[in-house]
Design a protein around this motif. Structure first.
Motif, PDB file in Angstrom:
ATOM      1  N   ALA A 110      26.997  51.840  41.474  1.00 49.49           N
ATOM      2  CA  ALA A 110      27.668  50.593  41.843  1.00 49.49           C
ATOM      3  C   ALA A 110      29.087  50.565  41.315  1.00 49.49           C
ATOM      4  O   ALA A 110      29.330  50.843  40.137  1.00 49.49           O
ATOM      5  CB  ALA A 110      26.887  49.388  41.298  1.00 49.49           C
ATOM      6  N   GLY A 111      30.036  50.243  42.211  1.00 46.49           N
ATOM      7  CA  GLY A 111      31.420  50.118  41.786  1.00 46.49           C
ATOM      8  C   GLY A 111      32.074  51.439  41.465  1.00 46.49           C
ATOM      9  O   GLY A 111      33.040  51.488  40.696  1.00 46.49           O
ATOM     10  N   THR A 112      31.579  52.524  42.026  1.00 50.94           N
ATOM     11  CA  THR A 112      32.177  53.837  41.814  1.00 50.94           C
ATOM     12  C   THR A 112      32.151  54.599  43.130  1.00 50.94           C
ATOM     13  O   THR A 112      31.476  54.188  44.072  1.00 50.94           O
ATOM     14  CB  THR A 112      31.423  54.623  40.731  1.00 50.94           C
ATOM     15  OG1 THR A 112      32.067  55.890  40.532  1.00 50.94           O
ATOM     16  CG2 THR A 112      29.977  54.868  41.133  1.00 50.94           C
ATOM     17  N   ARG A 113      32.883  55.696  43.186  1.00 48.57           N
ATOM     18  CA  ARG A 113      32.877  56.530  44.391  1.00 48.57           C
ATOM     19  C   ARG A 113      32.494  57.967  44.050  1.00 48.57           C
ATOM     20  O   ARG A 113      32.765  58.884  44.817  1.00 48.57           O
ATOM     21  CB  ARG A 113      34.248  56.476  45.070  1.00 48.57           C
ATOM     22  CG  ARG A 113      34.665  55.089  45.520  1.00 48.57           C
ATOM     23  CD  ARG A 113      33.804  54.507  46.617  1.00 48.57           C
ATOM     24  NE  ARG A 113      34.033  55.153  47.882  1.00 48.57           N
ATOM     25  CZ  ARG A 113      34.978  54.774  48.754  1.00 48.57           C
ATOM     26  NH1 ARG A 113      35.758  53.733  48.477  1.00 48.57           N
ATOM     27  NH2 ARG A 113      35.133  55.408  49.894  1.00 48.57           N
ATOM     28  N   GLU A 114      31.857  58.153  42.889  1.00 44.47           N
ATOM     29  CA  GLU A 114      31.377  59.478  42.521  1.00 44.47           C
ATOM     30  C   GLU A 114      30.305  59.935  43.509  1.00 44.47           C
ATOM     31  O   GLU A 114      29.571  59.122  44.065  1.00 44.47           O
ATOM     32  CB  GLU A 114      30.785  59.462  41.105  1.00 44.47           C
ATOM     33  CG  GLU A 114      31.762  59.069  40.011  1.00 44.47           C
ATOM     34  CD  GLU A 114      32.836  60.109  39.772  1.00 44.47           C
ATOM     35  OE1 GLU A 114      32.628  61.278  40.149  1.00 44.47           O
ATOM     36  OE2 GLU A 114      33.888  59.746  39.215  1.00 44.47           O
TER      37      GLU A 114
ATOM     38  N   LEU B  59      24.925  54.230  47.116  1.00 44.08           N
ATOM     39  CA  LEU B  59      26.206  53.865  46.504  1.00 44.08           C
ATOM     40  C   LEU B  59      26.715  52.597  47.160  1.00 44.08           C
ATOM     41  O   LEU B  59      26.678  52.464  48.386  1.00 44.08           O
ATOM     42  CB  LEU B  59      27.218  54.999  46.673  1.00 44.08           C
ATOM     43  CG  LEU B  59      28.580  54.834  45.993  1.00 44.08           C
ATOM     44  CD1 LEU B  59      29.139  56.195  45.574  1.00 44.08           C
ATOM     45  CD2 LEU B  59      29.590  54.127  46.889  1.00 44.08           C
ATOM     46  N   VAL B  60      27.198  51.666  46.338  1.00 46.56           N
ATOM     47  CA  VAL B  60      27.808  50.444  46.858  1.00 46.56           C
ATOM     48  C   VAL B  60      29.063  50.157  46.038  1.00 46.56           C
ATOM     49  O   VAL B  60      29.046  50.231  44.807  1.00 46.56           O
ATOM     50  CB  VAL B  60      26.822  49.254  46.830  1.00 46.56           C
ATOM     51  CG1 VAL B  60      26.269  49.013  45.429  1.00 46.56           C
ATOM     52  CG2 VAL B  60      27.476  47.992  47.354  1.00 46.56           C
ATOM     53  N   ALA B  61      30.160  49.887  46.731  1.00 41.33           N
ATOM     54  CA  ALA B  61      31.443  49.626  46.080  1.00 41.33           C
ATOM     55  C   ALA B  61      32.317  48.853  47.045  1.00 41.33           C
ATOM     56  O   ALA B  61      31.935  48.612  48.193  1.00 41.33           O
ATOM     57  CB  ALA B  61      32.116  50.936  45.672  1.00 41.33           C
TER      58      ALA B  61
ATOM     59  N   VAL C 188      43.393  42.299  43.315  1.00 40.41           N
ATOM     60  CA  VAL C 188      42.490  42.481  44.450  1.00 40.41           C
ATOM     61  C   VAL C 188      41.076  42.107  44.023  1.00 40.41           C
ATOM     62  O   VAL C 188      40.532  42.701  43.084  1.00 40.41           O
ATOM     63  CB  VAL C 188      42.518  43.935  44.960  1.00 40.41           C
ATOM     64  CG1 VAL C 188      41.519  44.125  46.101  1.00 40.41           C
ATOM     65  CG2 VAL C 188      43.918  44.319  45.418  1.00 40.41           C
ATOM     66  N   ASP C 189      40.519  41.129  44.682  1.00 40.98           N
ATOM     67  CA  ASP C 189      39.133  40.736  44.435  1.00 40.98           C
ATOM     68  C   ASP C 189      38.227  41.774  45.105  1.00 40.98           C
ATOM     69  O   ASP C 189      38.151  41.845  46.330  1.00 40.98           O
ATOM     70  CB  ASP C 189      38.885  39.347  45.013  1.00 40.98           C
ATOM     71  CG  ASP C 189      37.452  38.873  44.831  1.00 40.98           C
ATOM     72  OD1 ASP C 189      36.618  39.648  44.327  1.00 40.98           O
ATOM     73  OD2 ASP C 189      37.149  37.734  45.213  1.00 40.98           O
ATOM     74  N   ASN C 190      37.560  42.585  44.306  1.00 45.48           N
ATOM     75  CA  ASN C 190      36.722  43.639  44.873  1.00 45.48           C
ATOM     76  C   ASN C 190      35.261  43.223  45.024  1.00 45.48           C
ATOM     77  O   ASN C 190      34.365  44.068  45.096  1.00 45.48           O
ATOM     78  CB  ASN C 190      36.826  44.923  44.044  1.00 45.48           C
ATOM     79  CG  ASN C 190      36.331  44.735  42.623  1.00 45.48           C
ATOM     80  OD1 ASN C 190      35.978  43.635  42.214  1.00 45.48           O
ATOM     81  ND2 ASN C 190      36.311  45.812  41.868  1.00 45.48           N
ATOM     82  N   ALA C 191      35.024  41.916  45.091  1.00 44.15           N
ATOM     83  CA  ALA C 191      33.696  41.365  45.382  1.00 44.15           C
ATOM     84  C   ALA C 191      32.645  41.926  44.435  1.00 44.15           C
ATOM     85  O   ALA C 191      31.567  42.360  44.861  1.00 44.15           O
ATOM     86  CB  ALA C 191      33.316  41.640  46.841  1.00 44.15           C
ATOM     87  N   ALA C 192      32.935  41.893  43.138  1.00 47.28           N
ATOM     88  CA  ALA C 192      32.042  42.512  42.157  1.00 47.28           C
ATOM     89  C   ALA C 192      30.640  41.919  42.199  1.00 47.28           C
ATOM     90  O   ALA C 192      29.650  42.651  42.098  1.00 47.28           O
ATOM     91  CB  ALA C 192      32.632  42.369  40.760  1.00 47.28           C
TER      92      ALA C 192
ATOM     93  N   VAL D 211      26.805  51.810  36.707  1.00 51.55           N
ATOM     94  CA  VAL D 211      27.893  50.880  36.994  1.00 51.55           C
ATOM     95  C   VAL D 211      29.211  51.474  36.529  1.00 51.55           C
ATOM     96  O   VAL D 211      29.412  51.741  35.351  1.00 51.55           O
ATOM     97  CB  VAL D 211      27.650  49.519  36.298  1.00 51.55           C
ATOM     98  CG1 VAL D 211      28.768  48.545  36.642  1.00 51.55           C
ATOM     99  CG2 VAL D 211      26.299  48.943  36.699  1.00 51.55           C
ATOM    100  N   GLY D 212      30.122  51.696  37.480  1.00 52.88           N
ATOM    101  CA  GLY D 212      31.405  52.284  37.140  1.00 52.88           C
ATOM    102  C   GLY D 212      31.328  53.803  37.100  1.00 52.88           C
ATOM    103  O   GLY D 212      30.289  54.409  37.394  1.00 52.88           O
ATOM    104  N   THR D 213      32.426  54.431  36.722  1.00 50.06           N
ATOM    105  CA  THR D 213      32.502  55.888  36.709  1.00 50.06           C
ATOM    106  C   THR D 213      31.630  56.461  35.598  1.00 50.06           C
ATOM    107  O   THR D 213      31.849  56.166  34.420  1.00 50.06           O
ATOM    108  CB  THR D 213      33.960  56.345  36.497  1.00 50.06           C
ATOM    109  OG1 THR D 213      34.761  55.839  37.560  1.00 50.06           O
ATOM    110  CG2 THR D 213      34.050  57.860  36.467  1.00 50.06           C
ATOM    111  N   PRO D 214      30.625  57.275  35.914  1.00 55.45           N
ATOM    112  CA  PRO D 214      29.763  57.840  34.862  1.00 55.45           C
ATOM    113  C   PRO D 214      30.518  58.862  34.027  1.00 55.45           C
ATOM    114  O   PRO D 214      31.328  59.634  34.548  1.00 55.45           O
ATOM    115  CB  PRO D 214      28.621  58.493  35.651  1.00 55.45           C
ATOM    116  CG  PRO D 214      29.188  58.776  37.001  1.00 55.45           C
ATOM    117  CD  PRO D 214      30.203  57.692  37.264  1.00 55.45           C
ATOM    118  N   SER D 215      30.265  58.868  32.724  1.00 54.60           N
ATOM    119  CA  SER D 215      30.930  59.829  31.849  1.00 54.60           C
ATOM    120  C   SER D 215      30.392  61.234  32.075  1.00 54.60           C
ATOM    121  O   SER D 215      31.084  62.225  31.800  1.00 54.60           O
ATOM    122  CB  SER D 215      30.738  59.425  30.384  1.00 54.60           C
ATOM    123  OG  SER D 215      29.353  59.319  30.071  1.00 54.60           O
ATOM    124  N   ASP D 216      29.160  61.347  32.587  1.00 56.86           N
ATOM    125  CA  ASP D 216      28.554  62.649  32.841  1.00 56.86           C
ATOM    126  C   ASP D 216      27.877  62.619  34.212  1.00 56.86           C
ATOM    127  O   ASP D 216      26.671  62.389  34.318  1.00 56.86           O
ATOM    128  CB  ASP D 216      27.541  62.976  31.746  1.00 56.86           C
ATOM    129  CG  ASP D 216      27.004  64.402  31.853  1.00 56.86           C
ATOM    130  OD1 ASP D 216      27.297  65.073  32.852  1.00 56.86           O
ATOM    131  OD2 ASP D 216      26.283  64.834  30.930  1.00 56.86           O
TER     132      ASP D 216
END
Length: 320
Positions: free
Chosen positions: A133-137, A145-147, A273-277, A112-117
């Protein structure tokens, strides 16, 4: 229990697993015995028998960001319906969280979110069904991937500010792939409209938003509106405006991204912006179940449409 129900041990096992290959009469007999004896299944024994832990690892970038709570609210019911238990790890404090969860033999992984590694996530995804989820890595191993559609979300808020009459817009950029995407979308949209774009690099924290906001608002030609990479950094920009003696939105408009509980606070009333979390979280759960059932399925990307929510923090620029 088998003796109490008058059936075999194997049939009891089938009933407890929810197998449809049992007659209704025998199912009722086993369930009556379960109730009479006060039986509670042993999760450890069940895991050994099934060769599964029935757990899903959740790698969260930073638990201080309320956006993650909204996403997890969407994800948890999907996991619960599949009888899966989440095991949470904060990669902000434990950079090797993905590998640690893999060692615990989780059945799947949701990042969830940008991974540190990102390299560690790529490594684990080669063996463990994984959804980002919630990232574009980008990972090279099979994963889903879903975001939200970040380009569309940024376009909506920039167009709103332009329609209000702003021609000099600032941006407090974020980190990772999502931060870069929002920064690039902001710059392209503002310049395409013939307006001026000022960008200060930061990250997704309130403190970085405050520092970047102070820098933007201290310029001789300061922007009349600022879009922050997320709501947390937007709160920092609001504090920077207050420290500079500027009113929001009278002197400067401020907008965020994610539409978290922070934006909805009456004292903040942040355009965001509601990003439909929650939708992103639910889709992440569904994709993980599909990948667990078929680990070799092709990778997929799902982008959810965002929605602009206008509140009191944005208004036309000051006259003159």
């Amino acid at each position: 229990m088998a003796a109490r129900a008058g059936v075999s041990k194997s049939l009891v096992s089938l009933v407890l697993q929810g197998s449809p290959r049992v007659s209704e009469e025998r199912r009722r007999a086993v369930l009556r015995a379960v109730e009479d004896l006060g039986y509670r299944p042993d999760p450890a024994a069940r895991s050994l028998a099934e060769r599964r832990t029935r757990t899903v690892g959740l790698v969260v970038d930073d638990l201080r960001n309320p956006w993650f709570v909204d996403l997890l609210d969407g994800l948890r019911p999907v996991l619960a319906a599949a009888d899966l238990r989440p095991v949470l790890a904060d990669s902000h404090r434990e950079p090797d969280a993905a590998r640690t969860l893999a060692l615990l033999r989780v059945d799947g992984l949701v990042v969830v979110g940008t991974p540190s590694d990102p390299a560690a996530v790529d490594e684990v995804a080669a063996d463990v069904p994984t959804v980002l989820a919630g990232t574009r890595e980008v990972v090279t191993a099979p994963a889903d991937l879903v975001a939200d559609d970040g380009e569309a979300g940024v376009a909506a808020v920039v167009d709103h500010l332009l329609a209000l009459g702003h021609r000099h817009l600032g941006h407090v950029a974020g980190s990772g792939a999502v931060g870069r995407l929002r920064r690039d979308a902001f710059t392209a949209r503002v310049r395409a409209a013939g307006a001026r774009a000022d960008v200060v690099e930061a990250d997704m924290t309130e403190e970085a938003g405050y520092r970047a906001g102070r820098e933007l608002l201290a310029r001789a030609e300061r922007p009349t509106a600022v879009l922050a990479a997320n709501d947390l950094s937007a709160v920092g920009v609001l504090a920077a405006a207050d420290a500079a003696g500027l009113s929001v939105p009278g002197d400067v408009s401020v907008a965020g991204y994610d539409d978290t509980s922070l934006a909805r606070l009456r004292a903040v009333s942040l355009t965001s912006v509601d990003n439909a979390a929650r939708t992103v979280g639910a889709l992440a759960g569904e994709l993980l179940l599909a990948r667990t059932a078929d680990p070799a399925r092709p990778s997929s990307t799902r982008l959810v449409p965002p929605r602009l929510v206008v509140r009191r923090s944005t208004a036309p620029p000051p006259a003159g």
